[in-house]
Design a protein around this motif. Structure first.
Motif, short mmCIF file in Angstrom:
data_model
loop_
_atom_site.label_atom_id
_atom_site.label_comp_id
_atom_site.label_asym_id
_atom_site.label_seq_id
_atom_site.Cartn_x
_atom_site.Cartn_y
_atom_site.Cartn_z
N LEU A 105 6.07 -44.41 -48.44
CA LEU A 105 6.00 -43.77 -49.61
C LEU A 105 7.40 -43.05 -49.85
N LEU A 106 7.67 -42.27 -48.79
CA LEU A 106 8.95 -41.39 -48.72
C LEU A 106 10.22 -42.44 -49.23
N ASP A 107 10.12 -43.55 -48.46
CA ASP A 107 11.38 -44.47 -48.53
C ASP A 107 11.25 -44.84 -49.88
N LEU A 108 10.20 -45.00 -50.53
CA LEU A 108 9.98 -45.70 -52.22
C LEU A 108 10.50 -44.57 -52.82
N LEU A 109 10.45 -43.34 -52.58
CA LEU A 109 10.77 -42.53 -53.52
C LEU A 109 12.21 -42.30 -53.41
N TRP A 110 13.04 -42.50 -52.41
CA TRP A 110 14.28 -42.33 -52.38
C TRP A 110 14.85 -43.46 -52.98
N TRP A 169 3.13 -32.03 -51.34
CA TRP A 169 4.16 -32.74 -50.28
C TRP A 169 4.95 -33.60 -51.18
N ILE A 170 4.48 -34.18 -52.14
CA ILE A 170 5.20 -35.42 -52.91
C ILE A 170 6.17 -34.61 -53.76
N PHE A 171 5.76 -33.76 -54.57
CA PHE A 171 6.64 -32.85 -55.30
C PHE A 171 7.85 -32.13 -54.30
N THR A 172 7.67 -31.74 -53.17
CA THR A 172 8.58 -31.17 -52.39
C THR A 172 9.58 -32.51 -51.95
N ALA A 173 8.94 -33.62 -51.71
CA ALA A 173 9.95 -34.60 -51.65
C ALA A 173 10.60 -34.95 -52.58
N VAL A 174 10.18 -35.02 -53.77
CA VAL A 174 10.97 -35.65 -55.04
C VAL A 174 12.12 -34.49 -55.20
N GLU A 175 11.85 -33.33 -55.14
CA GLU A 175 12.55 -32.08 -55.41
C GLU A 175 13.76 -32.05 -54.40
N SER A 176 13.30 -32.51 -53.18
CA SER A 176 14.46 -32.20 -52.16
C SER A 176 15.57 -33.60 -52.44
N ILE A 177 14.92 -34.69 -52.84
CA ILE A 177 15.73 -36.08 -53.09
C ILE A 177 16.55 -35.62 -54.38
N GLN A 178 16.14 -35.19 -55.31
CA GLN A 178 16.84 -34.90 -56.47
C GLN A 178 18.05 -33.66 -56.22
N LEU A 180 19.41 -33.20 -53.57
CA LEU A 180 20.59 -33.86 -52.55
C LEU A 180 21.40 -34.66 -53.28
N LEU A 181 20.74 -35.46 -54.28
CA LEU A 181 21.48 -36.35 -55.39
C LEU A 181 22.66 -35.56 -56.14
N HIS A 187 30.59 -40.68 -54.86
CA HIS A 187 31.58 -41.39 -53.83
C HIS A 187 31.12 -40.85 -52.28
N GLY A 188 30.23 -39.83 -52.37
CA GLY A 188 29.80 -39.13 -51.15
C GLY A 188 28.80 -39.77 -50.40
N ARG A 189 28.77 -41.34 -50.40
CA ARG A 189 27.69 -41.78 -49.90
C ARG A 189 27.14 -41.50 -48.40
N THR A 190 28.49 -41.59 -47.48
CA THR A 190 28.01 -41.44 -45.89
C THR A 190 27.37 -40.09 -45.69
N LEU A 191 27.88 -39.07 -46.20
CA LEU A 191 27.53 -37.70 -46.43
C LEU A 191 25.93 -37.53 -46.77
N GLU A 192 25.85 -38.21 -48.12
CA GLU A 192 24.46 -38.23 -48.69
C GLU A 192 23.45 -38.87 -47.68
N SER A 193 23.82 -40.01 -46.99
CA SER A 193 22.89 -40.73 -46.15
C SER A 193 22.69 -40.08 -44.85
N GLU A 194 23.62 -39.18 -44.33
CA GLU A 194 23.02 -38.34 -43.09
C GLU A 194 22.22 -37.26 -43.66
N GLN A 195 22.56 -36.68 -44.78
CA GLN A 195 21.59 -35.57 -45.21
C GLN A 195 20.26 -36.15 -45.26
N TRP A 196 20.14 -37.25 -46.14
CA TRP A 196 18.68 -37.80 -46.59
C TRP A 196 18.08 -38.22 -45.23
#
Length: 229
Positions: A105-110, A169-178, A180-181, A187-196
């Motif tokens: 589910l977490l990977d789906l939200l991402w 928990w789902i809202f926290t996950a969504v807000e964290s993802i948003q 971060l993005l 262009h900062g995909r490497t850093l973004e991947s590490e942070q995720w």
């Protein structure tokens, strides 16, 4: 020239009318999708009418005919984004719900926050800071998304258990993802991947502690019930 009154020898041109309506709907759809693409590629302030019609392969006249003002076009794009995001989320959930886990589910939200749809949404969020009308439209959009999230939480929660912890928990996950993005340039995909990866690990640990009484097996069973409904 006035339209001819139908007679027994001249039946109503219903087929032609439907065809014209279909063409009109298709033109509107092209313009809305071109707007979303332009928002994602060029940003809100550079999503000009010239760029939009070029992307849609249509004339300026077609744009002004269907959307007399830029505000009308943005409003249509906001509504379309809402409908598509919800449709995609529902479809993806159906695909993953059989035997799904919190990790999946977490990977789906991402994944749902990747690509031009969410990139366009970010541009609208930024523009809405100085635009009260646009802000109201986006709040309505996010409310619709939240309704879907709450429904998912209910479906994931075992019978007799409150869905509120899962929902939180789902809202926290969504807000964290948003967050971060939004904080990272495209262009900062490497850093973004590490942070995720770091955020993902923390979210899963949080789930293990706060949702300890709701095991992965129970979540999987809830996913199965969701699919059978």
């Amino acid at each position: 020239m006035t339209e001819a009154v139908p007679t027994p020898q001249s039946p109503p041109r219903r087929g032609a009318r439907r065809s014209q309506e279909q063409r009109s709907a298709r033109t509107r759809e092209q313009l809305v999708w071109a707007t979303i693409d332009c928002l994602a590629r060029n940003g809100f302030h550079d999503a000009t009418g010239t760029r939009i019609v070029r992307g849609a392969g249509l004339s300026r006249g077609a744009l002004t005919h269907h959307f007399p003002s830029h505000r009308d076009l943005v409003t249509a794009a906001v509504q379309h984004l809402s409908e598509v995001r919800i449709e995609v989320a529902a479809r993806e959930l159906r695909d993953i719900c059989a035997g799904g886990t919190l990790e999946q589910l977490l990977d789906l939200l991402w994944r749902l926050h990747q690509g031009p749809l969410f990139a366009a949404t970010i541009e609208l969020w930024v523009a809405a800071r100085a635009d009260r009308q646009l802000s109201g439209q986006l709040c309505a959009l996010e409310h619709q998304v939240q309704v879907v999230v709450k429904d998912i939480a209910v479906q994931l929660t075992p019978d007799g258990t409150s869905p509120i912890p899962v929902q939180g928990w789902i809202f926290t996950a969504v807000e964290s993802i948003q967050g971060l993005l939004v904080a990272n340039p495209p262009h900062g995909r490497t850093l973004e991947s590490e942070q995720w990866n770091r955020v993902r690990t923390h979210l899963l640990r949080t789930a293990q502690h706060s949702l300890a009484d709701q095991s992965t097996a129970a979540h999987s069973a809830s996913f199965d019930r969701c699919c059978r409904r």
